[in-house]
Design a protein around this motif. Structure first.
Motif, short mmCIF file in Angstrom:
data_model
loop_
_atom_site.label_atom_id
_atom_site.label_comp_id
_atom_site.label_asym_id
_atom_site.label_seq_id
_atom_site.Cartn_x
_atom_site.Cartn_y
_atom_site.Cartn_z
N GLY A 236 0.81 -1.21 0.00
CA GLY A 236 0.00 0.00 0.00
C GLY A 236 0.84 1.26 0.00
O GLY A 236 0.52 2.24 -0.69
N THR A 237 1.92 1.22 0.75
CA THR A 237 2.83 2.38 0.80
C THR A 237 3.38 2.70 -0.58
O THR A 237 3.43 3.86 -1.00
CB THR A 237 3.98 2.11 1.79
OG1 THR A 237 3.43 1.91 3.10
CG2 THR A 237 4.96 3.27 1.82
N ARG A 238 3.79 1.66 -1.28
CA ARG A 238 4.37 1.86 -2.61
C ARG A 238 3.32 2.35 -3.62
O ARG A 238 3.63 3.10 -4.55
CB ARG A 238 5.06 0.58 -3.08
CG ARG A 238 6.26 0.24 -2.19
CD ARG A 238 7.04 -0.97 -2.65
NE ARG A 238 8.07 -1.29 -1.66
CZ ARG A 238 9.22 -0.63 -1.53
NH1 ARG A 238 9.49 0.38 -2.35
NH2 ARG A 238 10.08 -0.97 -0.60
N MET A 239 2.08 1.91 -3.44
CA MET A 239 1.01 2.44 -4.29
C MET A 239 0.87 3.94 -4.08
O MET A 239 0.73 4.71 -5.04
CB MET A 239 -0.31 1.75 -3.94
CG MET A 239 -0.45 0.32 -4.38
SD MET A 239 -2.14 -0.24 -4.02
CE MET A 239 -1.92 -2.01 -4.03
N ILE A 240 0.90 4.37 -2.82
CA ILE A 240 0.75 5.79 -2.51
C ILE A 240 1.93 6.59 -3.03
O ILE A 240 1.78 7.70 -3.56
CB ILE A 240 0.57 5.98 -0.99
CG1 ILE A 240 -0.76 5.37 -0.54
CG2 ILE A 240 0.64 7.46 -0.61
CD1 ILE A 240 -0.95 5.30 0.95
N MET A 241 3.14 6.02 -2.89
CA MET A 241 4.33 6.68 -3.42
C MET A 241 4.19 6.93 -4.92
O MET A 241 4.49 8.02 -5.42
CB MET A 241 5.57 5.82 -3.16
CG MET A 241 6.00 5.73 -1.71
SD MET A 241 7.36 4.54 -1.48
CE MET A 241 8.67 5.36 -2.41
N GLU A 242 3.71 5.93 -5.63
CA GLU A 242 3.56 6.05 -7.08
C GLU A 242 2.52 7.10 -7.44
O GLU A 242 2.70 7.86 -8.40
CB GLU A 242 3.16 4.68 -7.66
CG GLU A 242 3.06 4.66 -9.16
CD GLU A 242 2.74 3.28 -9.70
OE1 GLU A 242 1.98 3.18 -10.67
OE2 GLU A 242 3.25 2.28 -9.13
N GLU A 243 1.46 7.16 -6.65
CA GLU A 243 0.36 8.07 -6.95
C GLU A 243 0.67 9.51 -6.56
O GLU A 243 0.29 10.46 -7.26
CB GLU A 243 -0.90 7.59 -6.22
CG GLU A 243 -2.17 8.32 -6.59
CD GLU A 243 -2.81 7.80 -7.85
OE1 GLU A 243 -3.76 8.45 -8.34
OE2 GLU A 243 -2.36 6.75 -8.37
N THR A 244 1.37 9.68 -5.42
CA THR A 244 1.54 11.02 -4.85
C THR A 244 2.96 11.57 -4.98
O THR A 244 3.17 12.76 -4.73
CB THR A 244 1.19 11.00 -3.35
OG1 THR A 244 2.14 10.16 -2.67
CG2 THR A 244 -0.22 10.47 -3.13
N LYS A 245 3.93 10.70 -5.29
CA LYS A 245 5.35 11.06 -5.37
C LYS A 245 5.96 11.37 -3.99
O LYS A 245 7.02 11.98 -3.89
CB LYS A 245 5.58 12.25 -6.31
CG LYS A 245 4.93 12.11 -7.68
CD LYS A 245 5.30 10.81 -8.37
CE LYS A 245 4.60 10.68 -9.72
NZ LYS A 245 4.82 9.34 -10.34
N GLU A 247 7.83 10.42 -0.37
CA GLU A 247 8.86 9.48 0.05
C GLU A 247 8.22 8.34 0.84
O GLU A 247 7.09 8.46 1.32
CB GLU A 247 9.92 10.20 0.90
CG GLU A 247 10.70 11.27 0.15
CD GLU A 247 11.54 10.69 -0.97
OE1 GLU A 247 12.07 9.57 -0.80
OE2 GLU A 247 11.67 11.35 -2.03
N TYR A 248 8.98 7.25 1.02
CA TYR A 248 8.43 6.02 1.61
C TYR A 248 7.81 6.28 2.99
O TYR A 248 6.65 5.91 3.22
CB TYR A 248 9.53 4.96 1.73
CG TYR A 248 8.99 3.60 2.18
CD1 TYR A 248 8.59 2.64 1.25
CD2 TYR A 248 8.88 3.30 3.54
CE1 TYR A 248 8.08 1.42 1.66
CE2 TYR A 248 8.38 2.08 3.95
CZ TYR A 248 7.98 1.14 3.01
OH TYR A 248 7.48 -0.08 3.42
N GLU A 249 8.54 6.88 3.91
CA GLU A 249 8.03 7.05 5.27
C GLU A 249 6.80 7.95 5.31
O GLU A 249 5.85 7.70 6.07
CB GLU A 249 9.13 7.59 6.19
CG GLU A 249 10.17 6.57 6.58
CD GLU A 249 9.57 5.34 7.25
OE1 GLU A 249 8.65 5.50 8.08
OE2 GLU A 249 10.01 4.21 6.93
N ALA A 250 6.81 9.00 4.50
CA ALA A 250 5.65 9.90 4.47
C ALA A 250 4.43 9.17 3.91
O ALA A 250 3.30 9.34 4.42
CB ALA A 250 5.97 11.12 3.62
#
Length: 278
Positions: A236-245, A247-250
């Motif tokens: 899920g984190t990586r999906m959000i990273m891809e969508e929002t740009k 960083e991982y922790e954020a």
């Protein structure tokens, strides 16, 4: 003309007890290759069923799977995977098996032989005309399934059947009969094999397509999945990273705050939109 069970016909392979491990594996694989081709032929009926289900579920309807033995277990399995995969309540896709939960691990003697038991269980769930009852029976002759579909149909509830014999008795009580004829089993009569595989593929197609049409998938991602372990949180984190740009922790913090990819990304873009307006 008497009803003939293809699922009980003698295997096309013989002398299994004298065959090598390689010969057995190759033979099973040869039979398994026939399954997706048989499922393909049922796509027009599946399309009709899914479109009908989606309309009903948008009105608050549910899917009920009814089955015994392997068929019942497959229905329960499919139903149990909808909440974690798509974040849906466990009350919307319900798997009922002859003999109850004990039958998931152990055979329950004569549980499938009552034509009334299945309908009684449906009534206990207050089944209604917005629901869809799908009977799963490889042979197409299971009384528990036939009785449930018969009563459901009489009460104006949409019914469907999934069987592996043409013109099976269960199809008489299905508004949308789905027949996936995979032929005789590698081990004669062992319908946990090709018939079970065919049923699993069909169930995957029904619920996956339904969930997509109900908006539980974005693009090709499970944006409503439950965050039940580290692997899914990472996904899920990586999906959000891809969508929002982000960083991982954020991205991870945003996910854990909102509880799902969809809610997290919606919140992110809503905040950005409000800031741009200001």
């Amino acid at each position: 003309m008497a009803f003939e069970k293809i699922t009980e016909m003698s295997s096309l392979h013989d002398n299994l007890d004298k065959s090598s491990v390689l010969e057995l594996l190759v033979g099973i694989n040869e039979e398994d290759k026939k399954v997706p081709l048989a499922v393909e032929k049922a796509i027009p009926q599946l399309e009709k069923l899914v479109e009908s289900i989606v309309l009903r579920m948008k009105r608050g309807g549910r899917i009920f799977y009814m089955g015994a033995g392997t068929s019942g277990r497959l229905g329960v399995l499919d139903a149990s995977e909808i909440p974690p995969t798509y974040g849906m309540p466990n009350t919307l896709v319900i798997g009922l098996i002859a003999g109850g939960d004990r039958a998931l691990r152990n055979p329950v003697e004569a549980a499938e032989d009552s034509e009334e038991k299945g309908w009684q269980e449906l009534v206990s769930y207050n089944v209604n005309v917005n629901d869809t009852v799908i009977g799963i029976a490889a042979s197409g002759t299971t009384p528990y399934v036939i009785g449930a579909l018969k009563h459901a149909q009489q009460n104006g509830i949409l019914t469907a059947s999934i069987s592996c014999n043409p013109d099976a008795p269960v199809a008489q009580y299905a508004d949308i009969p789905i027949e996936v004829v995979v032929g005789p089993e590698f081990v004669t009569g062992s319908t946990r094999m090709k018939a079970g595989t065919a049923q699993k593929l069909v169930l995957n197609m029904i619920t996956t397509t339904t969930m997509i049409k109900l908006g539980r998938v974005k693009g090709n991602r499970m944006v409503n999945m439950q965050l039940t372990n580290k692997k899914l949180i990472d996904r899920g984190t990586r999906m959000i990273m891809e969508e929002t740009k982000l960083e991982y922790e954020a991205a991870k913090n945003l996910l854990l705050l909102h509880g799902s990819v969809k809610k997290a990304t919606d919140a992110f873009f809503n905040v950005n939109k409000e800031e741009n307006i200001k």
